[in-house]
Each structure stands twice: as C-alpha cells, then as structure tokens.
Motif scaffolding. Structure first.
Motif, PDB file in Angstrom:
ATOM      1  N   UNK A  31     -32.577 -52.813  -4.553  1.00 18.90           N
ATOM      2  CA  UNK A  31     -32.142 -54.194  -4.756  1.00 18.90           C
ATOM      3  C   UNK A  31     -30.655 -54.178  -5.105  1.00 18.90           C
ATOM      4  N   UNK A  32     -29.858 -54.871  -4.303  1.00 21.01           N
ATOM      5  CA  UNK A  32     -28.400 -54.813  -4.450  1.00 21.01           C
ATOM      6  C   UNK A  32     -27.761 -56.089  -4.994  1.00 21.01           C
ATOM      7  N   UNK A  33     -28.397 -57.230  -4.815  1.00 16.76           N
ATOM      8  CA  UNK A  33     -27.770 -58.482  -5.244  1.00 16.76           C
ATOM      9  C   UNK A  33     -28.823 -59.503  -5.632  1.00 16.76           C
ATOM     10  N   UNK A  34     -28.460 -60.366  -6.597  1.00 14.40           N
ATOM     11  CA  UNK A  34     -29.359 -61.394  -7.104  1.00 14.40           C
ATOM     12  C   UNK A  34     -28.592 -62.700  -7.273  1.00 14.40           C
ATOM     13  N   UNK A  35     -29.278 -63.813  -7.066  1.00 12.81           N
ATOM     14  CA  UNK A  35     -28.668 -65.126  -7.315  1.00 12.81           C
ATOM     15  C   UNK A  35     -29.759 -66.136  -7.616  1.00 12.81           C
ATOM     16  N   UNK A  36     -29.513 -66.964  -8.627  1.00  8.56           N
ATOM     17  CA  UNK A  36     -30.425 -68.055  -8.957  1.00  8.56           C
ATOM     18  C   UNK A  36     -29.939 -69.348  -8.311  1.00  8.56           C
ATOM     19  N   UNK A  37     -30.882 -70.215  -7.939  1.00  7.97           N
ATOM     20  CA  UNK A  37     -30.541 -71.555  -7.476  1.00  7.97           C
ATOM     21  C   UNK A  37     -29.969 -72.353  -8.643  1.00  7.97           C
ATOM     22  N   UNK A  38     -29.239 -73.432  -8.364  1.00  3.89           N
ATOM     23  CA  UNK A  38     -28.616 -74.205  -9.453  1.00  3.89           C
ATOM     24  C   UNK A  38     -29.600 -74.673 -10.524  1.00  3.89           C
ATOM     25  N   UNK A  39     -30.829 -75.004 -10.144  1.00  6.12           N
ATOM     26  CA  UNK A  39     -31.802 -75.470 -11.139  1.00  6.12           C
ATOM     27  C   UNK A  39     -32.586 -74.332 -11.785  1.00  6.12           C
ATOM     28  N   UNK A  40     -32.326 -73.093 -11.348  1.00  7.43           N
ATOM     29  CA  UNK A  40     -32.947 -71.927 -11.963  1.00  7.43           C
ATOM     30  C   UNK A  40     -34.373 -71.638 -11.540  1.00  7.43           C
ATOM     31  N   UNK A  41     -34.945 -72.436 -10.650  1.00  4.51           N
ATOM     32  CA  UNK A  41     -36.352 -72.258 -10.285  1.00  4.51           C
ATOM     33  C   UNK A  41     -36.557 -71.288  -9.128  1.00  4.51           C
ATOM     34  N   UNK A  42     -35.468 -70.930  -8.438  1.00  2.00           N
ATOM     35  CA  UNK A  42     -35.545 -70.012  -7.303  1.00  2.00           C
ATOM     36  C   UNK A  42     -34.586 -68.850  -7.528  1.00  2.00           C
ATOM     37  N   UNK A  43     -35.048 -67.655  -7.219  1.00  2.00           N
ATOM     38  CA  UNK A  43     -34.213 -66.456  -7.261  1.00  2.00           C
ATOM     39  C   UNK A  43     -34.157 -65.857  -5.867  1.00  2.00           C
ATOM     40  N   UNK A  44     -32.956 -65.531  -5.411  1.00  2.00           N
ATOM     41  CA  UNK A  44     -32.789 -64.812  -4.150  1.00  2.00           C
ATOM     42  C   UNK A  44     -32.389 -63.373  -4.454  1.00  2.00           C
ATOM     43  N   UNK A  45     -32.961 -62.432  -3.716  1.00  2.00           N
ATOM     44  CA  UNK A  45     -32.627 -61.022  -3.897  1.00  2.00           C
ATOM     45  C   UNK A  45     -32.327 -60.394  -2.543  1.00  2.00           C
TER      46      UNK A  45
END
Length: 323
Positions: free
Chosen positions: A239-253
């Motif tokens: 796993x190299x990168x992570x990001x949360x959606x603005x409302x915090x309910x979704x995580x992208x990896x």
C-alpha cells in the motif's frame, strides 16, 4: 518515464487519463494543490516540476537539490512547495516566483517525506536518520526533533486541526505525536500491529487515522486513544498512498497491485476496486466535490477505465506565473 494522473468522477465509474512527459528520469513523488490546479512532481534527476494539472503544461522547474527528490508537498494556501531530497535537505519554495524561502538542513541522511500543517505554519520531514523534524516556517528553524523510531521515517501527516502528527516507519510502527499540551492525552503514542514498513498515513475530517503498509494492509485507528478500528486487507501488493474523502466516510488506497480500492470507513468494507495499467501509484487525493485523482509513474497508456465525455471541459488557467 511518464507521470500520469487518473481522474474519476464521484461514482468512480468514469475516468480520464492525462500524461505528463517532461520527465527525463524516474518520477518518485507527486503532490497536488488543494484546488487541484497545480501538480508537483519530484524525480531522480533532482528536479521539482510544477504543472498546470488541467492543461498538462509544465509551468516551471525548481532546480537546487543535489540529489534525487524523494517527496514533495504543497501548503494548504498553495503559497509554498516543499521538497525533500536524497541530499539530506528540505527546500521550501515560494510558488509566486519559484524562489527559495528556506533550505532546511538538520537531517544527516536522505529525507524521505515532507508534510505541511494545515495552517501552513509548520512542516514535518522524516529521514533515513530515523528522526522526524518539525520546522517553524516563520523562522526556518527546527521546532521539535522527534526521536524513537528504530528505522527510516517514511511518511508523515498532520491531523486536520493540527493537534496530532503521525509518522510511519520501516520499524513497522506508527507514532502519534501530540502537537499541543494536553495532560489528558499522551505526548507520543506508539501504534503497533503492522508487520511491514509503514509507507502512508492520512487523517480524516472525522478524526480517523489510516496507515498503509508493505504488509498489504491498511489499519484504521482512533487517534485520541490509539484504538484499532478496522484492518483492511484486500490488497495483494504494498500500500503506497491513502486519501480520505472530504466527509471522511470514504478512504481510497493505491497499491503496487496496480489498483485503487474504495473503502467505506464506517463499516470497513471494500466498496469498489479500480484496476488500471499504471505502475508505482504514488498519490491519491479527493477533490472537494468528491472526485478522485490517482497519480504515479506509467509506462503504458492503456487503462481499463471508461472515458467520461462529460469531463471534456476547457482547462482553467493556473494561478502560478512562473517562467
């Protein structure tokens, strides 16, 4: 080698790809301005490149480092860029005129990561010397020297309220540092559980912390007490990168398995897997509207995503005016 970016709409069903071909060596890192107009890359040739993300135009090259660029970051107000290098230094640049604001020297080995605080007053850098330094950007001096990691400090991130700083290390741990004085909270909390190098950390607007590792898992934590909420283990690569959606309910990896996964942070379930022919996915970030961008080094132009005709809008001009 190409630097490439995928842009996906809010449903994650449609994507378009843009390639940036001005690099003459391997691209190691990428960062975006908060408005997503500016994309900054760092490469093995020691140069930082600034692109207008929408037009793909190279705006400027920042040339001062004497070693490969290992990490880049853009401040929340887009006024500054930070670059970390194998030459053991961090340089803070002013985006308005590409000038050097500070050359920060304090690490004794390659600097692997940089991150701005959300108020743009602080900068954290992590190094092969096993330390993280917190820099005061008003004075250009080190405010804190954070020791305790037993191996390379690979990643760092500030919480959205700048109360916490997270550092991830090749010692398989995440350290959570309190940036304010609060007797109710430990000044440094060690989060154990990963069995591989910790390569990415990110905070959500809901106060959640995510850590991604070479053990192919993501762990979701509650920073205030260090409790583990979920272990996300669907990836088959690092796993190299992570990001949360603005409302915090979704995580992208983003992972070495050439996929981006979309996770429901409230249930810990994988909602969608996005497959594409991209190597070394390095960065993912959400726009304020919920669209997702993923970027990395690419050797082939073919993707398995659909193309969204609705995205063919005229590019906006960048707010940079550099030669």
């Amino acid at each position: 080698m190409l630097s490439a970016q995928l842009e996906l709409d809010g449903t994650f069903d449609h994507a378009r790809k843009k390639e940036y071909s001005k690099h003459k060596d391997e691209v190691n890192c990428c960062a975006f301005s908060p408005d997503l107009e500016m994309m900054v890359t760092g490469a093995d040739d020691g140069r930082v490149r600034v692109f207008n993300r929408l037009s793909g135009q190279l705006v400027c090259r920042l040339i001062e480092h004497k070693g490969a660029i290992k990490s880049v970051a853009v401040s929340s107000d887009s006024k500054f860029i930070a670059s970390a290098s194998y030459d053991s230094t961090v340089i803070v640049w002013r985006t308005a005129n590409a000038s050097v604001v500070y050359r920060l020297t304090g690490h004794s080995r390659s600097v692997e990561t940089v991150a701005f605080s959300h108020d743009s007053r602080l900068l954290c850098s992590g190094s092969w010397d096993n330390t993280a330094l917190v820099w005061n950007l008003k004075t250009g001096t080190a405010k804190n020297v954070l020791t305790g990691h037993k191996n390379v400090v690979q990643c760092c991130a500030f919480s959205l309220n700048d109360m916490f700083l997270a550092t991830g290390s090749w010692d398989h741990t995440v350290r959570l540092w309190l940036m304010i004085r609060d007797p109710r909270v430990e000044q440094c909390r060690i989060l154990n559980g990963h069995t591989g190098n910790v390569y990415a950390v990110a905070f959500s607007s809901l106060g959640m912390l995510a850590s991604g590792s070479w053990d192919k898992t993501i762990r979701l934590w509650r920073p205030r007490d260090g409790s583990l909420l979920f272990i996300l283990d669907d990836h088959s690569g690092w796993v190299r990168a992570l990001a949360f959606s603005p409302d915090g309910t979704i995580l992208a990896s983003a992972s070495d398995d050439e996929s981006v996964k979309i996770w429901d942070t409230l249930s810990g379930e994988c909602a969608k897997t996005l497959q594409g022919n991209m190597e070394q996915l390095q960065t993912c970030i959400f726009s304020t509207e919920g669209a997702l961008l993923a970027s990395g080094a690419a050797t082939m132009p073919n993707l398995t995503f659909k193309t969204s005709a609705a995205d063919n809008k005229a590019p906006c001009a960048t707010n940079l005016s550099l030669e």
